[in-house]
Design an enzyme around this catalytic site. Sequence first.
Site, PDB file in Angstrom:
ATOM      1  N   ARG A  76       1.029  -1.466   0.207  1.00  0.00           N
ATOM      2  CA  ARG A  76      -0.004  -0.038   0.370  1.00  0.00           C
ATOM      3  C   ARG A  76       0.436   1.413  -0.158  1.00  0.00           C
ATOM      4  O   ARG A  76       1.776   1.173   0.450  1.00  0.00           O
ATOM      5  CB  ARG A  76      -0.444   0.121   1.321  1.00  0.00           C
ATOM      6  CG  ARG A  76      -2.276  -0.960   1.168  1.00  0.00           C
ATOM      7  CD  ARG A  76      -3.199  -0.876   2.343  1.00  0.00           C
ATOM      8  NE  ARG A  76      -2.701  -1.655   3.517  1.00  0.00           N
ATOM      9  CZ  ARG A  76      -1.902  -0.499   4.330  1.00  0.00           C
ATOM     10  NH1 ARG A  76      -2.166   0.973   4.357  1.00  0.00           N
ATOM     11  NH2 ARG A  76      -1.222  -1.093   4.997  1.00  0.00           N
ATOM     12  N   TYR A 204      -1.273  -3.191  -7.079  1.00  0.00           N
ATOM     13  CA  TYR A 204      -1.101  -3.675  -5.771  1.00  0.00           C
ATOM     14  C   TYR A 204      -2.412  -4.146  -4.637  1.00  0.00           C
ATOM     15  O   TYR A 204      -2.698  -2.609  -4.994  1.00  0.00           O
ATOM     16  CB  TYR A 204      -0.033  -3.574  -4.493  1.00  0.00           C
ATOM     17  CG  TYR A 204      -0.224  -4.007  -3.530  1.00  0.00           C
ATOM     18  CD1 TYR A 204       0.380  -5.565  -3.277  1.00  0.00           C
ATOM     19  CD2 TYR A 204      -0.699  -3.072  -2.599  1.00  0.00           C
ATOM     20  CE1 TYR A 204      -0.108  -6.291  -1.876  1.00  0.00           C
ATOM     21  CE2 TYR A 204      -1.123  -4.105  -1.198  1.00  0.00           C
ATOM     22  CZ  TYR A 204      -0.123  -4.882  -0.555  1.00  0.00           C
ATOM     23  OH  TYR A 204       0.044  -5.996   0.361  1.00  0.00           O
ATOM     24  N   HIS A 233     -11.037  -2.334  11.038  1.00  0.00           N
ATOM     25  CA  HIS A 233      -9.938  -3.671  10.859  1.00  0.00           C
ATOM     26  C   HIS A 233      -9.767  -4.462  11.936  1.00  0.00           C
ATOM     27  O   HIS A 233      -8.568  -4.646  12.540  1.00  0.00           O
ATOM     28  CB  HIS A 233      -8.311  -2.342  10.604  1.00  0.00           C
ATOM     29  CG  HIS A 233      -7.377  -3.055   9.492  1.00  0.00           C
ATOM     30  ND1 HIS A 233      -6.450  -2.927   9.187  1.00  0.00           N
ATOM     31  CD2 HIS A 233      -7.764  -3.563   8.753  1.00  0.00           C
ATOM     32  CE1 HIS A 233      -4.955  -3.287   9.128  1.00  0.00           C
ATOM     33  NE2 HIS A 233      -5.702  -4.091   8.755  1.00  0.00           N
ATOM     34  N   SER A 255      -1.379  -3.786  10.103  1.00  0.00           N
ATOM     35  CA  SER A 255      -1.246  -4.573   8.836  1.00  0.00           C
ATOM     36  C   SER A 255       0.219  -5.327   9.263  1.00  0.00           C
ATOM     37  O   SER A 255       0.737  -5.154  10.082  1.00  0.00           O
ATOM     38  CB  SER A 255      -1.128  -3.472   8.209  1.00  0.00           C
ATOM     39  OG  SER A 255      -1.951  -2.281   7.421  1.00  0.00           O
ATOM     40  N   CYS A 257       0.327  -7.627  11.046  1.00  0.00           N
ATOM     41  CA  CYS A 257       0.241  -7.748  13.027  1.00  0.00           C
ATOM     42  C   CYS A 257      -0.739  -9.218  13.761  1.00  0.00           C
ATOM     43  O   CYS A 257      -0.720  -9.364  15.259  1.00  0.00           O
ATOM     44  CB  CYS A 257       0.349  -6.608  13.777  1.00  0.00           C
ATOM     45  SG  CYS A 257       1.857  -5.813  13.298  1.00  0.00           S
ATOM     46  N   ARG A 374       2.128 -12.483  -1.039  1.00  0.00           N
ATOM     47  CA  ARG A 374       0.636 -12.123  -0.204  1.00  0.00           C
ATOM     48  C   ARG A 374      -0.177 -13.686  -1.151  1.00  0.00           C
ATOM     49  O   ARG A 374       0.365 -13.794  -2.527  1.00  0.00           O
ATOM     50  CB  ARG A 374      -0.369 -10.739  -0.120  1.00  0.00           C
ATOM     51  CG  ARG A 374       0.317 -10.097   0.133  1.00  0.00           C
ATOM     52  CD  ARG A 374      -0.569  -9.751   1.620  1.00  0.00           C
ATOM     53  NE  ARG A 374      -0.319  -9.351   2.656  1.00  0.00           N
ATOM     54  CZ  ARG A 374      -0.669  -8.128   3.097  1.00  0.00           C
ATOM     55  NH1 ARG A 374      -1.830  -8.831   3.974  1.00  0.00           N
ATOM     56  NH2 ARG A 374       0.149  -7.713   3.891  1.00  0.00           N
TER      57      ARG A 374
HETATM   58  P1  GTP Z   1      -2.707  -8.193   6.997  1.00  0.00           P
HETATM   59  O1  GTP Z   1      -3.343  -8.866   6.444  1.00  0.00           O
HETATM   60  O2  GTP Z   1      -1.201  -6.589   6.482  1.00  0.00           O
HETATM   61  O3  GTP Z   1      -4.434  -7.001   7.791  1.00  0.00           O
HETATM   62  O4  GTP Z   1      -2.201  -8.278   8.673  1.00  0.00           O
HETATM   63  P2  GTP Z   1      -2.563  -9.639   9.098  1.00  0.00           P
HETATM   64  O5  GTP Z   1      -2.992  -8.259  10.874  1.00  0.00           O
HETATM   65  O6  GTP Z   1      -3.395  -9.909   8.973  1.00  0.00           O
HETATM   66  O7  GTP Z   1      -1.493 -10.326  10.019  1.00  0.00           O
HETATM   67  P3  GTP Z   1      -0.554 -12.147   9.677  1.00  0.00           P
HETATM   68  O8  GTP Z   1      -1.986 -12.500  10.775  1.00  0.00           O
HETATM   69  O9  GTP Z   1      -1.052 -12.201   8.076  1.00  0.00           O
HETATM   70  O10 GTP Z   1       0.092 -11.629  10.852  1.00  0.00           O
HETATM   71  C1  GTP Z   1       1.538 -10.872   9.978  1.00  0.00           C
HETATM   72  C2  GTP Z   1       2.927 -11.807  10.356  1.00  0.00           C
HETATM   73  O11 GTP Z   1       2.832 -12.280  12.055  1.00  0.00           O
HETATM   74  C3  GTP Z   1       3.576 -13.207  10.078  1.00  0.00           C
HETATM   75  O12 GTP Z   1       4.790 -13.043   9.648  1.00  0.00           O
HETATM   76  C4  GTP Z   1       2.898 -13.855  11.208  1.00  0.00           C
HETATM   77  O13 GTP Z   1       3.902 -15.034  11.395  1.00  0.00           O
HETATM   78  C5  GTP Z   1       3.528 -13.196  12.161  1.00  0.00           C
HETATM   79  N1  GTP Z   1       2.410 -13.591  13.748  1.00  0.00           N
HETATM   80  C6  GTP Z   1       1.129 -13.463  13.448  1.00  0.00           C
HETATM   81  N2  GTP Z   1       0.736 -13.991  14.353  1.00  0.00           N
HETATM   82  C7  GTP Z   1       1.926 -13.983  15.686  1.00  0.00           C
HETATM   83  C8  GTP Z   1       2.047 -14.238  17.257  1.00  0.00           C
HETATM   84  O14 GTP Z   1       1.396 -14.545  17.770  1.00  0.00           O
HETATM   85  N3  GTP Z   1       3.698 -14.427  17.363  1.00  0.00           N
HETATM   86  C9  GTP Z   1       4.633 -13.769  16.403  1.00  0.00           C
HETATM   87  N4  GTP Z   1       5.868 -14.127  17.278  1.00  0.00           N
HETATM   88  N5  GTP Z   1       4.394 -13.615  15.036  1.00  0.00           N
HETATM   89  C10 GTP Z   1       2.901 -13.750  14.592  1.00  0.00           C
HETATM   90  C1  SPV Z   2      -3.455  -4.374   4.896  1.00  0.00           C
HETATM   91  O1  SPV Z   2      -1.959  -3.555   4.353  1.00  0.00           O
HETATM   92  O2  SPV Z   2      -3.655  -4.097   6.050  1.00  0.00           O
HETATM   93  C2  SPV Z   2      -4.088  -5.661   4.349  1.00  0.00           C
HETATM   94  C3  SPV Z   2      -3.452  -5.375   2.883  1.00  0.00           C
HETATM   95  O3  SPV Z   2      -4.495  -6.309   4.657  1.00  0.00           O
HETATM   96  S1  SPV Z   2      -4.003  -5.071   1.931  1.00  0.00           S
HETATM   97  O4  SPV Z   2      -4.822  -4.868   1.379  1.00  0.00           O
HETATM   98  O5  SPV Z   2      -3.343  -4.436   1.194  1.00  0.00           O
HETATM   99  O6  SPV Z   2      -4.414  -3.452   2.637  1.00  0.00           O
HETATM  100 MN    MN Z   3      -5.051  -5.601   6.480  1.00  0.00          MN
END
Ligand code: GTP
Ligand code: SPV
Ligand code: MN
Length: 589
Positions: A76, A204, A233, A255, A257, A374
């Site tokens: 983004r 993207y 979110h 994001s 996290c 992704r």
């Molecule tokens: P967006 O799609 O960008 O909104 O992200 P999201 O909040 O869905 O994040 P996602 O669950 O994909 O996690 C992102 C990163 O954080 C990945 O590399 C995971 O491996 C890491 N992660 C997720 N949960 C944990 C956790 O409980 N502990 C640790 N250490 N890392 C984590």
């Molecule tokens: C984020 O960045 O929080 C995502 C991926 O979930 S995107 O749809 O590209 O914003």
């Molecule tokens: Mn997101």
Amino acid sequence: MSAIGENPPTNKSITTWVQEVADLTQPDNIFWCDGSPEEKANLTELAVETGVLRPLNQDKWPGCYYHRSNPNDVARVENLTFICTEQEEDAGPTNNWMDPVAMRAKLEGILKGCMKGRTMYVVPYLMGPPGSPMSRVGVEITDSVYVVLSMRIMARMGRPALEHLGDGDNFNRGIHSMLDINPERRYIAHFPQENAIISVGSNYGGNVLLGKKCLALRLASFWGRKEGWMAEHMLILGLESPEGKKTYVAAAFPSACGKTNFAMLIPPERFKGWKVWTVGDDIAWMSPGTDGRLWAINPEAGYFGVVPGTNNHSNPNAMKSLARDTVFTNVAITDDGDVWWEGKDNPPPAKLTDWQGKPWKLGSGTKAAHPNSRFTAPMENNPMLAPEVNDPQGVPISAIIFGGRRSTTIPLVYQSFNWLHGVYVGATVGSETTAAATGAVGQIRRDPMAMLPFCGYNMGDYFVHWIRMRKLLKTPPRIFHVNWFRKDDEGNFLWPGFGENMRVLKWIVDRCEGRGHANETSLGWVPGPGDFDLEGLPGFTEEKLAQAQHFSDDEWRREVLQHDELFFKLYGHLPKEIIFQRELLVARL
Ligand code: GTP
Ligand code: SPV
Ligand code: MN
């Protein structure tokens, strides 16, 4: 100009508008998308012929394809994202603003003739379950077949949208053109007053799948404020007890996290009989019900998830979700059509081609997959998809959890004293920046409610809206804060995370149901020793938990100064309740 694909829809507002956009952009063809399997097959074939997609090994990865983006277009772009309200103040100091008339003129100049030699795809889509009063319709015009194939995974495309809309005019008008993928001519522009979006110069996800961040967060948050609901979110999950009772939780983490991972959590052995069901992994629309509870739907139909770090140990349900009918963007590939990324189950094969198409070997010092690579996967693939995901009324939320990526200062979990305090806790979320947006990674910034890049209006007014929501609820969700990312002195994560987050979730749900014990501290309620189930977690002692839960008044006084930085920025729109909460916190510290 000829029409291909399905016949145009009967809705005159759509066909009239599409003709206007075609007159401006001058495509060779107009393709009316219907979302059917035949259409998917034809467009996939076209995408393969034109090099947009590459088939993966179909024995290993049935229905899966690979896409490599322009290296200048991998995340983004917050600095190129605009909220075009009539008054600058309505967008607020945390958004880029431009006058809607000026922005439209600028973008129409760019769009003029931009689809010459290309096909213009018309994608009607529904955000939310069919038949839900909360669902909304959008129509995205795009010249990217990658966007069409991604939208059909991420949203309910074609017929459900047209049926929901009927003869009406109430749909989002979204225009997307890749142009020549040039950051110099890249704009993601929102026109809240006209219910319109124009996105140019990118291909993207978050910039171009207009139903997702643009409609379902930036515009929807704008509508929610007017209409008394919330677009957040947030993931939504349902925790089912061995007795079959389900408790629903929504959680906002910035994001990359941990939302997808938390939404797909599999409870460890110790919690035999407990199940976590995924309702959504990124976006929640929440509205007060007649019963005074907060009801949530997931407007999406698929997952656009972070690939690196996903494996059969960290997130087995994600691995099953992406096992078929998935588009992988910017991971690494092998000659025989396999994929690899950092943090996959096995070490890399001897030879790889990296996300930029360059040869890659272990020890080459670069990442094989882009850190923001992704997967785009249909939610139906998730074995723990909650059946309620299609329920028009949604699910009742018992807890809201905020979280950030913080290596110090912030304890594993605490509970706010009440709604107002919880709003303060959400408003002051801090997190280290990630690869999900362009710019520096690892810098702590305030990301209120994980909505900093996604709030479609003045962030101060957004806090007012959160405070006001309390009055619309008889039984508001309890509000918590978590931090999975705290590190010890050696730089290792203090808390094992992933499936083990079930222990935190269990305490949270116990608290909501009046069972879990807690101690009062200056931050809020925290689990005391023994309130937290650590059985079956060898090596993780009570002392370690104490370390993960520890906070120091000194560190927190510094933290409050960082809260102030955002508050100064929002000055003028900041509700006094937030100032009072700050004073109470300082007094407690
Ligand atoms: P967006 O799609 O960008 O909104 O992200 P999201 O909040 O869905 O994040 P996602 O669950 O994909 O996690 C992102 C990163 O954080 C990945 O590399 C995971 O491996 C890491 N992660 C997720 N949960 C944990 C956790 O409980 N502990 C640790 N250490 N890392 C984590
Ligand atoms: C984020 O960045 O929080 C995502 C991926 O979930 S995107 O749809 O590209 O914003
Ligand atoms: Mn997101």
